[in-house]
Design an enzyme around this catalytic site. Structure first.
Site, PDB file in Angstrom:
ATOM      1  N   ASP A  82      -4.190  -0.202  -6.154  1.00  0.00           N
ATOM      2  CA  ASP A  82      -3.335   0.759  -6.839  1.00  0.00           C
ATOM      3  C   ASP A  82      -4.027   1.322  -8.081  1.00  0.00           C
ATOM      4  O   ASP A  82      -4.305   0.581  -9.031  1.00  0.00           O
ATOM      5  CB  ASP A  82      -2.019   0.083  -7.235  1.00  0.00           C
ATOM      6  CG  ASP A  82      -1.059   1.090  -7.848  1.00  0.00           C
ATOM      7  OD1 ASP A  82      -0.917   2.189  -7.292  1.00  0.00           O
ATOM      8  OD2 ASP A  82      -0.460   0.764  -8.893  1.00  0.00           O
ATOM      9  N   GLU A 102       0.075  -5.147  -2.942  1.00  0.00           N
ATOM     10  CA  GLU A 102      -0.450  -4.173  -3.899  1.00  0.00           C
ATOM     11  C   GLU A 102      -1.132  -4.915  -5.045  1.00  0.00           C
ATOM     12  O   GLU A 102      -0.533  -5.802  -5.647  1.00  0.00           O
ATOM     13  CB  GLU A 102       0.731  -3.336  -4.435  1.00  0.00           C
ATOM     14  CG  GLU A 102       0.340  -2.263  -5.418  1.00  0.00           C
ATOM     15  CD  GLU A 102       1.579  -1.626  -6.051  1.00  0.00           C
ATOM     16  OE1 GLU A 102       2.108  -0.660  -5.496  1.00  0.00           O
ATOM     17  OE2 GLU A 102       2.027  -2.131  -7.114  1.00  0.00           O
ATOM     18  N   ARG A 150      16.908  32.422  10.312  1.00  0.00           N
ATOM     19  CA  ARG A 150      16.653  31.710   9.039  1.00  0.00           C
ATOM     20  C   ARG A 150      16.371  30.227   9.263  1.00  0.00           C
ATOM     21  O   ARG A 150      15.480  29.657   8.629  1.00  0.00           O
ATOM     22  CB  ARG A 150      17.876  31.881   8.123  1.00  0.00           C
ATOM     23  CG  ARG A 150      17.757  31.270   6.732  1.00  0.00           C
ATOM     24  CD  ARG A 150      16.869  32.062   5.800  1.00  0.00           C
ATOM     25  NE  ARG A 150      15.512  31.605   5.770  1.00  0.00           N
ATOM     26  CZ  ARG A 150      14.457  32.388   5.727  1.00  0.00           C
ATOM     27  NH1 ARG A 150      14.605  33.691   5.686  1.00  0.00           N
ATOM     28  NH2 ARG A 150      13.252  31.877   5.729  1.00  0.00           N
ATOM     29  N   LYS A 183       7.765   8.965   0.287  1.00  0.00           N
ATOM     30  CA  LYS A 183       8.194  10.057  -0.599  1.00  0.00           C
ATOM     31  C   LYS A 183       8.545  11.303   0.213  1.00  0.00           C
ATOM     32  O   LYS A 183       7.896  12.344   0.099  1.00  0.00           O
ATOM     33  CB  LYS A 183       7.098  10.344  -1.621  1.00  0.00           C
ATOM     34  CG  LYS A 183       6.847   9.148  -2.543  1.00  0.00           C
ATOM     35  CD  LYS A 183       5.726   9.369  -3.534  1.00  0.00           C
ATOM     36  CE  LYS A 183       5.515   8.095  -4.358  1.00  0.00           C
ATOM     37  NZ  LYS A 183       4.387   8.197  -5.295  1.00  0.00           N
ATOM     38  N   LYS A 191       4.901  -5.598  -3.936  1.00  0.00           N
ATOM     39  CA  LYS A 191       4.477  -4.880  -5.132  1.00  0.00           C
ATOM     40  C   LYS A 191       4.618  -5.744  -6.374  1.00  0.00           C
ATOM     41  O   LYS A 191       5.076  -6.895  -6.304  1.00  0.00           O
ATOM     42  CB  LYS A 191       5.323  -3.615  -5.267  1.00  0.00           C
ATOM     43  CG  LYS A 191       5.184  -2.648  -4.099  1.00  0.00           C
ATOM     44  CD  LYS A 191       5.995  -1.393  -4.340  1.00  0.00           C
ATOM     45  CE  LYS A 191       5.229  -0.170  -3.829  1.00  0.00           C
ATOM     46  NZ  LYS A 191       5.875   1.081  -4.225  1.00  0.00           N
TER      47      LYS A 191
END
Lengths: 287, 287, 287, 287, 287, 287
Positions: free
Chosen positions: E225, E204, E107, E142, E174
């Site tokens: 962006d 950004e 597994r 992410k 940012k």
């Protein structure tokens, strides 16, 4: 200067106290009553730049120093802050609280504060020597195993800058890399092709021929390794802003000013972390 | 000298490599082929006593430096062993194996070997200065946080002895303990009554009156703190073998011989671990 | 008795709770409402000495037992303190708080409190049996893996003393060491020459001939291993204060008093930690 | 019996050796030459069931016991295997190898082997007492903090069975859960609705009225808590195979056979792990 | 692609196996004899790019899967290597060895291999879509908590590039940073003054006005962006090589090609690690 | 749904933040003043079920995000609770506090909240599809390495149930186990004889013949692997309440309702944890 977070500080404190205290400070537990209280002072015994004050409170706050039944803890009132200059005899911080806590934590407090202040003080000397130039003083990877973040922080407290933290967050192509890749050009291209675009590419060169090749390969930073002042001046003239220049090798307090005056952007100094003498600091109980 | 076990060595190596390498030595991975091999030499650049050779092989053996698919690893052939004296230019060890492994591990090897050899070298200087006397040179708790075992081992490699490892494996009654307990006699009795019988009791004294009280209280060891040579000679005469005497404070290379000649048994030197300059050592690829 | 610091207590509590609770006390979570509150009592079901009360509060304080959204926690009000003697039926502590916290923590509380109180109770029996003599009851290294500090603390709560914590903080020369070194004299000299001066040297002997050799070699402590009462009396007479004597082997509640009356200084009892029956203690909800 | 994996064994060994050895077995290092070799035997000093042999080799294999430069290690040749019965005087295993390794590891070997064999031996006595019945002897959660897996394994070596490992892998509804849920029926329904369908539901009952309610609520297992033999016989008659029955409380060597003869399926015995006396085992060097 | 070192692989394997196996695979231990052996195959059930093969051998090598007494281990013979493309039905690797090892590890093998191959496969699709342009496909932060290195490695296996690993090894200014600093210019200057010179500065921007300010402030990389294709084309025209351009936001398989054709250098795609569907892979015993 | 304890939450948070932040969020530290404060909102960008809110506060509470000298921390005011359904645009929580804390923690908050809410949302869809039947939706072991508890919790938030946590807390006899044991009957008997009585025995069958054998062997649960609807209906008819039935294989949103309508008790869905798309959630500063 960017700070150290409390979790990191706590981890270093825990490592230091655990190592020093073992299964308990038997002398203090047998001679000092649990409810005894005391006042103490941390004093500079030579002039310098203080670094590491957050560790002092963190040590006395550590549950390793806490008696389960004690209600009093040691409070630290700093007189200065990280980066401040002190003279011999200056009070760095006052401490009041449980005598046992202060006695058992004393050695770790001094071991950390003396080392960090020593690094900050030495860094400040180098920074001061090049203050009439645009050169930045930066550290290296020649740090104590396990204490790199702490030591690199102390460098910034002294006015220096950090070079890459380790091998994964910066690219530095040295002689053996060049040899393996075949040429500076080949090495830079391999790195440019494979590395994240956000990383600058630094190349170590030992002569002007290599310097020219590094510029042509569009290196972002060129490290001039053990070059003479004359060569460095030439290198500055040649590069003409197309890359940053870092001087490295044979840098000491006698040579750093002249090196800076060649016009290089960065001077890396291993001694900042490698050979900084501890700053002499003491902790004394006061009546 | 009692050795360091492989588990401890491995733990230090892991801490050092993890800190230095992070998520990978990006420069080496992009410029040096996985199957490239090389020979290298570790060379002394100044005379001294070598300590830490077990770490060199342990670093190159570490799976952190291993490529899953590589079959070649770096082999270390030491020319000397811990405690041996080398001169500038002497080869300390030869290394042959995977180029990537050698390049990525190089900095950690040097950081550890230079620090440990520096401590061993400084200790040997002190030991040599007192060699005509019976005095032992011992270390203190003024060590680098997290590296106490490693540094105390390096002291024994240089011919010194270890004082207590930390607060739980030795008793040292200092001024603040005496003040809290009321008197030297009271402090020694409290400790004798509470501590394991197998532990010797050491008391710090600053004058001969205290010295006499410590002897009367049957202290096993008396630390003479910052006493003059004259006072130390007196202390030796008075104690007449009833306790061991340890000299502490203001010990440096200029003073240590005269201190030893007073007849004290032990001289503790914080500088052994606190201010030992690194021994200059380099690692070079050879053709 | 020297205490256990909160960090150590917390580490044991975390190990015990993690092991017992796994991914959650599913029965309690499905049958007891999150906001239910309760009162409970910890009661002795047989007479003894209580040890380990700091663990009770530490368990109920542990964030492992905490529901993120609960506002009520379990408060422990001890009726006695470590070292107090209780009778069957005596209330040891009252607990009030979140029902879930009390139910889920109950087993770990009892497992620790029963074991530690069992050790303290057995130690106190031995201490009481030798109370008319100068002999100290001491523990050994025959402890539960991972729980040595906790168990040695419980010995001191019962009035006993600790022998060395482990192999690095005490010297005990046994038969195989003697055989390897060639003789008691050779072994003691090797140790005296190599070990820190602050450590006492203990030698195990099995007959009076060895005893005499150990005295001549200036051992600090002599362990009389499995000697008859007659031999021990002789050994006391011979040593005449020149070393401490420790009796070891075949010590039990029937023999300990006579052994103490021979005049030995120390009697080591493996059973204190090795075979102490748990003290019967229960935790009950009350209306 | 389902075994312990090497990673778990290694983790326990590391915990035990680290705790016992600290920074080094100073006595052995100073008296026994690094290259000395020896043969030794582990011998039973009383009859019993052996458990824990995998730990013996794992201890002598541990790198904590290894000298970096030694080439010889200690080899263990077991004469028996886990679960075998031995008599007083029987050789359990022969060991040959580095003297230092054997001497330094000896105490940890015996501490673990004696404890595990003690549990296996006591379990086998209980299993033997009920061997003419269908009843299984099972353990409880009354184990040593941190050693539950090891102790539950020793129970299976002695022929016993394991109850749930901890609170997350089994459901046991006790009096306080019933009180909080309102009734046995309510508690069982709440659990059936919320718990994984693969988990059996066990309910603790103290009288036949509760027993009937538990059967009606379709409990999978019913724990008869401190019931008389008469009540237990009734309970067996009533349940008629619709649930498994577990007897709990006041189980000892005198009562267990009669309890088993009532026809219950399972008898849980806290004493297996809670009060098993160590099996007396020794390790001796042989010529 | 730069590899994962064995120590990291081992750490992930240990975490996965420990979590899955707990105190033992009870089903396998009770039904499969310890000495049973088997052959098995790992097979692709859909086309894709394989990543994570080093984990397969590492899992079957793990001592967690080892029986102390077993002599046979599971050997993995890979048919492909990381980065290879497979079709449905292709054999990825053959395994032969102890049946228990294979069954218990199955597994974890599939959980890791499916996830990594899923990421590599999705990345390769994006890379293929932009293969006629100079644009690089890069990942983001992410990722799955705790698995970032593993996932970022899988991206490189699929032909993508890594963006910064985390917050400390890259600078990305940012909107909220700009707001706090007052302007793009102020933010860039603050960063240039304080950050290591070896770090590139990325800003950004959401419109062309900001774009112009970022260029004027000498940003090294500009993240566009959520700009329209039209704006991105303008941005490329304006920047004229003075900075690298990264497109971010609303990137999916339908839009990525057109975005790449605007001439941007880098396209970051959160979905690579965030939403990559697992690649369907099975492990089957063969006769 | 049974909750996650704060210690587990803290451990995941520490792993996520450590990985993401490394030695510090250099951009934020250089552009945002230490004392700047801000308000922010976490907003759903698509409809779904929220899971993981305890992690949001735990992240902003973490000392890793704390500046030693800052007095303001980020406070989270949730608008919803775990299990609540939100629509696109709904505010999930408001945050106010130190700007640096919010900016540095933002990515970890979203990574965890999006993943957990994605799993809860997908689970709720399956649960809704079978709501007219008695079938339970359960998860599998096809989870992310290291995150099993977190993901299984999210399944319960969405209305699903948990299957066994891992290999040690449940028995599932599969084809290879049956083959090794010789037959279903042999395998079930071996397990019944060796496993704890409190564990249910589940057997995987692929046809009705095996189904009949499993019933005869008194399996507690029978897993119908990849059977047709027709076969499943037959299996339900045959079993007649003598065991629970679990459907497995080829379950997706199109098939699940029909499968449930066959009358099976449990439907296991690997996709719940294996392929749940993240729920789109954003964190925005507000004026």
């Amino acid at each position: 200067m960017t700070g150290l977070d409390p979790t990191y500080i706590d981890q270093i404190v825990r490592m230091a106290l655990t190592e020093d205290i073992g299964s308990g400070d038997i002398t203090t537990q047998l001679t000092v009553p649990e409810n005894a209280e005391a006042n103490a002072e941390i004093t500079a015994k030579q002039p310098g730049i203080i670094a590491g004050l957050d560790f002092v409170q963190a040590i006395f706050n550590s549950s390793i120093l806490e008696s389960p039944s004690a209600e009093v803890r040691a409070i630290v009132l700093p007189n200065v802050k990280d980066g401040d200059r002190v003279n011999a005899g200056d009070c760095i911080a006052k401490i009041s609280g449980q005598s046992r806590t202060i006695l058992t934590g004393e050695r770790c407090v001094l071991n950390i504060l003396q080392r960090m202040s020593g690094i900050a003080t030495l860094t400040a000397e180098y920074v001061n020597l090049v203050s009439q130039t645009k050169a930045r003083i930066v550290d290296t990877r020649k740090t104590t195993p396990g204490l790199r973040r702490l030591e690199k922080y102390a460098v910034t407290v002294g006015g220096g800058y950090n070079h890459r933290f380790g091998l994964s967050d910066g690219i530095l192509i040295k002689d053996n890399h060049i040899a393996a890749a075949g040429s500076i050009t080949a090495a830079v291209n391999a790195v440019r092709n494979g590395a994240p675009a956000a990383m600058k590419i630094e190349v170590e060169v030992t002569n002007l021929e290599q310097h020219n090749e590094a510029i042509a390969a569009r290196a972002d930073i060129i490290m001039l390794d053990n070059m003479s002042l004359e060569e460095m001046r030439k290198a500055v003239e040649i590069v003409d802003g197309k890359a940053l220049l870092e001087a490295s090798g044979a840098v000491n307090k006698n040579t750093v000013k002249a090196i800076a005056e060649t016009g290089v952007d960065i001077i890396s100094v291993g001694a900042l972390t490698h050979s900084a003498p501890s700053l002499d600091i003491s902790l004394n109980f006061i009546k």
